[in-house]
Write a protein that holds these residues in place. Structure first.
Motif, short mmCIF file in Angstrom:
data_model
loop_
_atom_site.label_atom_id
_atom_site.label_comp_id
_atom_site.label_asym_id
_atom_site.label_seq_id
_atom_site.Cartn_x
_atom_site.Cartn_y
_atom_site.Cartn_z
N GLU A 149 0.72 -0.84 -0.21
CA GLU A 149 0.30 0.49 0.09
C GLU A 149 0.88 1.21 -0.25
O GLU A 149 0.87 2.30 -0.80
N GLY A 150 2.10 1.37 0.50
CA GLY A 150 2.27 2.72 1.01
C GLY A 150 3.44 2.65 -0.32
O GLY A 150 3.61 3.61 -1.15
N ILE A 151 3.50 1.66 -1.24
CA ILE A 151 4.58 2.09 -2.47
C ILE A 151 3.62 1.99 -3.21
O ILE A 151 3.82 2.84 -4.47
N LEU A 152 2.79 1.84 -3.87
CA LEU A 152 1.36 2.02 -4.45
C LEU A 152 0.95 3.35 -4.42
O LEU A 152 0.61 4.49 -5.35
N ALA A 153 1.29 3.85 -2.87
CA ALA A 153 0.86 5.21 -3.09
C ALA A 153 2.48 6.28 -3.16
O ALA A 153 2.25 7.00 -3.70
N LYS A 154 3.09 6.23 -3.42
CA LYS A 154 4.18 6.65 -3.96
C LYS A 154 4.38 6.63 -4.47
O LYS A 154 4.84 7.81 -5.72
N VAL A 155 3.63 5.59 -5.79
CA VAL A 155 3.65 6.15 -7.49
C VAL A 155 2.60 6.56 -8.01
O VAL A 155 1.80 6.40 -9.00
N GLY A 156 1.13 6.87 -7.04
CA GLY A 156 0.57 7.65 -7.41
C GLY A 156 -0.59 6.70 -7.04
O GLY A 156 -1.65 7.74 -8.06
N LEU A 157 -0.55 5.82 -6.93
CA LEU A 157 -1.92 4.39 -7.34
C LEU A 157 -2.20 3.98 -6.22
O LEU A 157 -3.01 3.43 -5.94
N LYS A 158 -2.04 5.52 -4.74
CA LYS A 158 -3.21 4.13 -3.82
C LYS A 158 -4.70 3.70 -4.06
O LYS A 158 -5.03 2.77 -3.40
N GLU A 159 -5.38 4.69 -4.48
CA GLU A 159 -6.87 4.40 -5.09
C GLU A 159 -6.69 3.28 -6.21
O GLU A 159 -8.24 2.60 -6.15
N LYS A 160 -5.38 2.81 -6.75
CA LYS A 160 -5.63 2.23 -7.86
C LYS A 160 -5.71 0.05 -7.05
O LYS A 160 -6.38 -0.54 -7.96
N ALA A 161 -6.02 -0.20 -5.77
CA ALA A 161 -4.48 -0.64 -5.69
C ALA A 161 -5.53 -1.86 -6.11
O ALA A 161 -5.44 -3.48 -5.64
N ASP A 162 -6.87 -2.18 -5.87
CA ASP A 162 -7.85 -3.56 -6.00
C ASP A 162 -8.25 -3.25 -7.14
O ASP A 162 -9.46 -3.77 -7.68
N THR A 163 -7.51 -2.78 -8.15
CA THR A 163 -8.14 -2.47 -9.72
C THR A 163 -7.51 -3.85 -10.33
O THR A 163 -5.97 -3.93 -9.71
N TYR A 164 -7.84 -4.15 -11.66
CA TYR A 164 -6.86 -5.46 -12.74
C TYR A 164 -6.74 -5.03 -13.44
O TYR A 164 -7.07 -3.07 -13.91
N PRO A 165 -4.93 -5.62 -13.91
CA PRO A 165 -4.31 -4.54 -14.87
C PRO A 165 -4.53 -3.47 -15.94
O PRO A 165 -4.93 -2.91 -16.65
N TYR A 166 -5.98 -4.93 -16.82
CA TYR A 166 -6.63 -4.03 -17.54
C TYR A 166 -7.48 -2.99 -17.23
O TYR A 166 -8.82 -2.64 -18.33
N GLN A 167 -8.19 -2.98 -16.40
CA GLN A 167 -8.75 -1.35 -15.57
C GLN A 167 -7.60 -0.23 -15.16
O GLN A 167 -8.81 1.02 -15.40
N LEU A 168 -6.75 -0.59 -15.74
CA LEU A 168 -5.76 0.75 -15.58
C LEU A 168 -5.35 0.73 -17.11
O LEU A 168 -5.07 0.54 -18.09
N SER A 169 -4.24 2.12 -17.46
CA SER A 169 -3.94 2.37 -18.50
C SER A 169 -2.81 2.01 -17.89
O SER A 169 -1.81 1.64 -17.19
N GLY A 170 -2.51 2.08 -19.99
CA GLY A 170 -0.64 1.89 -20.00
C GLY A 170 0.18 2.76 -18.79
O GLY A 170 1.25 2.14 -18.03
N GLY A 171 -0.25 3.66 -18.70
CA GLY A 171 0.68 4.57 -17.76
C GLY A 171 0.59 4.52 -16.14
O GLY A 171 1.66 4.04 -15.23
N GLN A 172 -0.90 3.80 -15.93
CA GLN A 172 -0.51 2.92 -14.45
C GLN A 172 -0.97 1.65 -14.36
O GLN A 172 0.62 1.31 -13.33
N GLN A 173 -0.36 1.31 -15.38
CA GLN A 173 0.34 -0.38 -15.22
C GLN A 173 2.06 -0.19 -15.04
O GLN A 173 2.50 -1.35 -14.28
N GLN A 174 2.43 0.59 -16.22
CA GLN A 174 3.73 0.84 -16.00
C GLN A 174 4.43 1.24 -14.45
O GLN A 174 5.09 0.75 -13.97
N ARG A 175 3.40 1.52 -13.54
CA ARG A 175 3.93 2.67 -12.56
C ARG A 175 3.67 1.28 -11.84
O ARG A 175 4.32 1.57 -9.98
N VAL A 176 2.61 0.60 -12.03
CA VAL A 176 2.51 -0.82 -11.11
C VAL A 176 3.43 -1.74 -11.21
O VAL A 176 3.85 -2.37 -9.90
N GLY A 177 4.30 -0.90 -12.56
CA GLY A 177 5.56 -2.02 -12.58
C GLY A 177 6.63 -1.82 -11.91
O GLY A 177 7.25 -2.59 -11.55
N ILE A 178 6.72 0.06 -12.62
CA ILE A 178 7.83 0.00 -10.96
C ILE A 178 7.35 -0.25 -9.62
O ILE A 178 8.36 -0.56 -9.10
#
Ligand code: ADP
Length: 244
Positions: A122-151
């Motif tokens: 949760e802390g790491i996702l917050a760091k990449v600006g995706l706190k709100e997207k924690a329970d979202t599946y990759p297909y529901q995310l934009s490419g930029g968001q998916q790559q931030r999950v990748g990071i």
């Protein structure tokens, strides 16, 4: 933090890396540039043993591998944990949510208990600006968001170094900025990073050292100012001119 000495790699008859040397100090950012097919990705993959060079040696932090020796699976596994890799195509598990993707490394590789792994993720996702997207599946995310999950996923195992393989080249232009901003933030925090990219502005702004590769060899290296503004080698000049 990283010392690569005389790294050579072939694919069949093709000599893809020719005695590459590189050093990356702790907290520094090295950006590798060069034409397509020059061996940039292969070099990065050698740094975390996704490819194994035929010769040379590699030290990351306190671990050293001599590629002429036979290397055990155990050693490869341990060595791989030193680096977090961010791929061009994100490489997320499609059936895992964002947070499950980030937790996977700590839970499976480091045997961290799930509640603890979740809290950290949760802390790491917050760091990449995706706190709100924690329970979202990759297909529901934009490419930029998916790559931030990748990071975030690469960060989750607390790697000593982070390796980025053209992290924005699969993205639509309007999504590139959000990924580069996260990478810049990591650099400012003092993470040791090796980045293969075509984003020359990122290289100019963030790199401590730029390495220009062509045909499997390092042609030129230096500060961004040296490589971009005062290149010495004809091949570097030609490459940079093509980008103008
Ligand atoms: P770059 O990242 O600079 O575009 P690569 O490291 O991807 O370059 O590739 C360098 C060369 O190695 C290219 O000629 C490429 O076709 C070749 N190559 C890369 N991976 C493989 C592989 N798995 N098998 C055979 N050839 C490969």
């Amino acid at each position: 933090m990283i010392t690569a000495t005389d790294i050579s790699k072939r694919f069949g008859d093709l000599e893809v890396l020719k005695q590459i040397n590189m050093e990356v100090d702790t907290g520094k950012v090295v950006v590798i540039i060069g034409p397509s097919g020059s061996g940039k990705t292969t070099l990065l993959r050698c740094l975390n043993l996704l490819e194994q060079p035929e010769s040379g040696s590699l030290t990351i932090d306190t671990q050293t591998i001599d590629f002429r020796d036979k290397i055990s699976k155990h050693k490869i596994r341990n060595f791989r944990r030193l680096s977090g890799m961010v791929f061009q195509t994100y490489n997320l598990f499609p059936h895992f949510t964002a947070i499950e993707n980030v937790m996977e490394g700590p839970v499976i590789v480091q045997k961290v208990k799930k509640p603890e792994a979740r809290q950290k993720a949760e802390g790491i996702l917050a760091k990449v600006g995706l706190k709100e997207k924690a329970d979202t599946y990759p297909y529901q995310l934009s490419g930029g968001q998916q790559q931030r999950v990748g990071i975030a996923r690469a960060m989750a195992i607390d790697p000593k170094v982070m390796l980025f393989d053209e992290p924005t080249s699969a993205l639509d232009p309007e999504l590139i900025g959000e990924v580069l901003r996260v990478m810049k933030q990591l650099a400012e925090e003092g993470r040791t990073m090796v980045v293969v990219t075509h984003e020359m502005n990122f290289a100019k702004e963030v790199a401590d050292e730029v390495i220009f590769m062509d045909e499997g060899a390092v042609v030129e290296r230096g500060t961004p100012l040296e490589v971009f503004e005062q290149p010495k080698e004809e091949r570097t000049k030609r490459f940079l001119n093509l980008l103008k």
